[in-house]
Scaffold this motif. Structure first.
Motif, PDB file in Angstrom:
ATOM      1  N   GLY A  22       0.694  -1.263  -0.341  1.00 29.15           N
ATOM      2  CA  GLY A  22      -0.023   0.116   0.097  1.00 29.15           C
ATOM      3  C   GLY A  22       0.887   1.288  -0.051  1.00 29.15           C
ATOM      4  N   PHE A  23       2.022   1.073   0.124  1.00 33.70           N
ATOM      5  CA  PHE A  23       2.695   2.410   0.094  1.00 33.70           C
ATOM      6  C   PHE A  23       4.402   2.015  -0.191  1.00 33.70           C
ATOM      7  CE2 PHE A  23       4.100   0.647   4.266  1.00 33.70           C
ATOM      8  CZ  PHE A  23       5.524   1.025   4.706  1.00 33.70           C
ATOM      9  N   LYS A  24       4.925   3.173  -0.798  1.00 32.92           N
ATOM     10  CA  LYS A  24       6.373   3.008  -1.248  1.00 32.92           C
ATOM     11  C   LYS A  24       7.271   4.146  -0.576  1.00 32.92           C
ATOM     12  CE  LYS A  24       8.442   2.743  -5.914  1.00 32.92           C
ATOM     13  NZ  LYS A  24       9.488   3.928  -5.614  1.00 32.92           N
ATOM     14  N   LEU A  25       8.547   3.595  -0.451  1.00 34.49           N
ATOM     15  CA  LEU A  25       9.436   4.883   0.068  1.00 34.49           C
ATOM     16  C   LEU A  25      10.345   5.015  -1.144  1.00 34.49           C
ATOM     17  CD1 LEU A  25       9.925   3.128   3.292  1.00 34.49           C
ATOM     18  CD2 LEU A  25       8.650   4.955   3.259  1.00 34.49           C
ATOM     19  N   ASN A  26      10.427   6.409  -1.402  1.00 36.39           N
ATOM     20  CA  ASN A  26      11.337   7.050  -2.397  1.00 36.39           C
ATOM     21  C   ASN A  26      12.650   7.697  -1.412  1.00 36.39           C
ATOM     22  OD1 ASN A  26       9.411   6.434  -4.292  1.00 36.39           O
ATOM     23  ND2 ASN A  26       8.389   8.274  -3.572  1.00 36.39           N
ATOM     24  N   TYR A  27      13.774   7.184  -1.968  1.00 35.25           N
ATOM     25  CA  TYR A  27      15.010   7.820  -0.830  1.00 35.25           C
ATOM     26  C   TYR A  27      15.896   8.869  -1.824  1.00 35.25           C
ATOM     27  CZ  TYR A  27      13.919   3.624   1.467  1.00 35.25           C
ATOM     28  OH  TYR A  27      13.232   2.569   1.998  1.00 35.25           O
ATOM     29  N   GLU A  28      16.248   9.718  -0.977  1.00 35.85           N
ATOM     30  CA  GLU A  28      17.336  10.635  -1.780  1.00 35.85           C
ATOM     31  C   GLU A  28      18.453  10.781  -0.818  1.00 35.85           C
ATOM     32  OE1 GLU A  28      17.809  14.702  -3.869  1.00 35.85           O
ATOM     33  OE2 GLU A  28      15.892  14.136  -3.709  1.00 35.85           O
ATOM     34  N   TYR A  29      19.605  10.368  -1.171  1.00 37.46           N
ATOM     35  CA  TYR A  29      20.808  10.620  -0.066  1.00 37.46           C
ATOM     36  C   TYR A  29      21.733  11.513  -0.192  1.00 37.46           C
ATOM     37  CZ  TYR A  29      19.901   5.502   0.416  1.00 37.46           C
ATOM     38  OH  TYR A  29      19.312   4.226   0.695  1.00 37.46           O
ATOM     39  N   PHE A  30      22.098  12.036   1.074  1.00 39.39           N
ATOM     40  CA  PHE A  30      22.897  13.132   1.311  1.00 39.39           C
ATOM     41  C   PHE A  30      24.048  13.022   1.752  1.00 39.39           C
ATOM     42  CE2 PHE A  30      18.527  14.440   0.602  1.00 39.39           C
ATOM     43  CZ  PHE A  30      18.628  15.489  -0.421  1.00 39.39           C
ATOM     44  N   PRO A  31      25.346  13.236   1.270  1.00 35.11           N
ATOM     45  CA  PRO A  31      26.744  12.760   1.650  1.00 35.11           C
ATOM     46  C   PRO A  31      27.347  13.710   2.903  1.00 35.11           C
ATOM     47  CG  PRO A  31      26.940  14.016  -0.120  1.00 35.11           C
ATOM     48  CD  PRO A  31      25.445  13.939  -0.125  1.00 35.11           C
ATOM     49  N   TRP A  32      26.340  14.531   3.491  1.00 32.94           N
ATOM     50  CA  TRP A  32      26.748  15.374   4.466  1.00 32.94           C
ATOM     51  C   TRP A  32      27.420  14.743   5.760  1.00 32.94           C
ATOM     52  CZ3 TRP A  32      21.245  18.029   3.888  1.00 32.94           C
ATOM     53  CH2 TRP A  32      21.037  18.814   2.686  1.00 32.94           C
ATOM     54  N   GLY A  33      28.360  15.380   6.389  1.00 31.55           N
ATOM     55  CA  GLY A  33      29.008  14.924   7.583  1.00 31.55           C
ATOM     56  C   GLY A  33      30.483  15.405   7.664  1.00 31.55           C
ATOM     57  N   CYS A  34      31.209  14.710   8.068  1.00 28.31           N
ATOM     58  CA  CYS A  34      32.599  15.396   8.453  1.00 28.31           C
ATOM     59  C   CYS A  34      33.465  15.222   7.023  1.00 28.31           C
ATOM     60  CB  CYS A  34      33.601  14.507   9.750  1.00 28.31           C
ATOM     61  SG  CYS A  34      32.582  14.935  11.076  1.00 28.31           S
ATOM     62  N   ASN A  35      33.351  14.092   6.385  1.00 30.94           N
ATOM     63  CA  ASN A  35      34.130  14.208   5.139  1.00 30.94           C
ATOM     64  C   ASN A  35      33.610  15.360   4.097  1.00 30.94           C
ATOM     65  OD1 ASN A  35      35.642  12.049   5.874  1.00 30.94           O
ATOM     66  ND2 ASN A  35      34.258  10.369   4.925  1.00 30.94           N
ATOM     67  N   TYR A  36      32.432  15.424   4.196  1.00 31.98           N
ATOM     68  CA  TYR A  36      31.934  16.854   3.344  1.00 31.98           C
ATOM     69  C   TYR A  36      32.454  18.185   3.980  1.00 31.98           C
ATOM     70  CZ  TYR A  36      28.482  19.693   1.434  1.00 31.98           C
ATOM     71  OH  TYR A  36      27.700  20.552   0.429  1.00 31.98           O
ATOM     72  N   TYR A  37      32.724  18.107   5.243  1.00 33.62           N
ATOM     73  CA  TYR A  37      33.254  19.404   5.874  1.00 33.62           C
ATOM     74  C   TYR A  37      34.577  19.432   5.472  1.00 33.62           C
ATOM     75  CZ  TYR A  37      34.795  22.630   9.413  1.00 33.62           C
ATOM     76  OH  TYR A  37      35.554  23.641   9.901  1.00 33.62           O
TER      77      TYR A  37
END
Ligand code: NAI
Ligand code: MG
Length: 357
Positions: A35-50
């Motif tokens: 009855g439902f679906k999950l659509n994901y978008e990933y974000f590479p935020w964190g210490c490496n991104y910093y």
């Protein structure tokens, strides 16, 4: 078909190891319940991104996240970046910017899991800490002056607003009404005579609207002892940002491990997305070994689905986790076993597949 857009921020350390495990279970639960679906978008935020970009998240990060239905978050912080930069650059701006003023943290002994406390088993510990999540000791108000000189000064201001205190206490009362009707307010008004006296006053005022809930105001130090000595006496505990932060690591520990404790940063009015993340951090001491316990992250997925209204899918995840811990064959080392992260997920997937709907 109901569709939900989920922003996934694995973050740092074991956050990157447990987030994909959580997604595997979310997908399996969605398929099973239907009855439902999950659509994901990933974000590479964190210490490496910093380290590459000089900031923990994109400059317009909150604008980007605002359009999602929920945020599924691993952990932030790593020894490569000072903690005050990493936490202040990612988790806290999301909690404060999206007015996620409720930090909802259940502590429950799972079947088969031993508490480090004597004779505590499933059913003996089952409480929720409701932590104020946008102000208090973590308001960020303050500063440093005369850096490096003998007269250097550092100030953090504890900031309580009437609105901020009242809404978190009201939320906790409503939660207590839906449980065993007992609410403890964590306080320190004997020493912090302005802020916590104000907190106590508002607690007493709001309590008048909930005559069916039994209340106690307990000083934070005594309350910490009570978590260890009489955890059966706890139902709902409401506390400030710092008190709730400290009490919930303790709550996780007395339930057997940091690796199983989930948390929700919730905007109850649903004006902004809420964010679901384990209580634990990035665990640099075990990163890369494949032994991080994925249960906290997976349980967060169940809480996220529950919040989105997918109660059945949420319920089967919790049941599948409990069946795996009850059986005790696939537990990571923090719970005394020798299973790898992905083996635990595999076992939960197996149980989930066999559950009746
Ligand atoms: P931590 O929670 O990462 O680790 C504490 C202990 O618990 C470690 O021995 C670790 O191995 C163990 N542990 C934690 N999660 C586990 C899991 N899933 N499976 C098995 N064992 C687990 O706390 P610590 O070491 O104080 O902090 C590490 C970093 O994480 C710091 O940079 C800190 O600022 C950050 N942090 C971030 C949080 C967040 O994103 N909300 C919360 C707490 C810490
Ligand atoms: Mg904490």
């Amino acid at each position: 078909m109901r569709n939900y857009n989920i922003a996934v921020i694995p973050g740092d350390g074991i956050g990157e190891e447990v987030a994909p495990e959580g997604v595997r279970i979310l997908d399996a639960a969605a398929e099973k319940a239907g009855g439902f679906k999950l659509n994901y978008e990933y974000f590479p935020w964190g210490c490496n991104y910093y380290l590459e970009n000089g900031r923990m998240m994109a400059a317009d990060g909150l604008d980007i996240l605002k359009k999602f239905d929920a945020i599924y978050f691993g952990a932030v912080g790593f020894p490569t970046v000072p903690d005050h930069i990493s936490l202040r650059g990612l988790r806290i701006p999301i909690c404060q910017g999206f007015d996620q003023y409720v930090c909802y943290r259940p502590s429950k002994i799972l079947p088969g899991i031993a508490s480090p406390l004597a004779v505590k088993k499933e059913g003996d510990i089952d409480f929720v800490v409701v932590r104020e999540n946008t102000e208090g000791e973590y308001s960020g108000a303050g500063g440093r002056a005369h850096r490096g000189l003998p007269e250097e000064v550092a100030i953090d201001t504890t900031l309580f607003t009437r609105n901020g205190v009242e809404r978190i206490i009201r939320y906790a009362f409503k939660l207590a009404q839906s449980r065993r009707k007992h609410l403890i307010s964590a306080t320190k008004s004997n020493a912090m005579i302005n802020t916590f006296a104000f907190w106590d006053e508002i607690f007493r005022e709001v309590s008048k609207d909930f005559p069916d809930v039994r209340t106690e105001s307990v000083l934070i130090d005594a309350l910490a002892a009570r978590f260890v000595l009489r955890p059966q006496s706890l139902d709902v505990v409401v506390g400030s940002n710092l008190h709730g932060d400290v009490l919930t690591d303790l709550g996780a520990a007395i339930c057997g491990s940091m690796g199983i404790a989930p948390s929700g940063n919730i905007n109850p009015e649903r004006k902004y997305p809420s964010m679901f993340e384990p209580v634990h951090g990035s665990a640099p001491d075990i990163v890369g070994k494949g032994i991080a316990n994925p249960i906290a992250m997976i349980w967060c997925g169940s809480m996220m689905l529950d919040f989105l209204g997918e109660k059945q899918a949420a319920g089967i995840i919790e049941t599948a986790i409990a069946e795996v811990t009850r059986e005790g064959r696939f537990l990571t080392p923090d719970l005394g076993g020798s299973a790898k992260t992905q083996e635990v997920t595999g076992a939960i997937l197996g149980k989930l597949g066999k559950l009746p709907l």
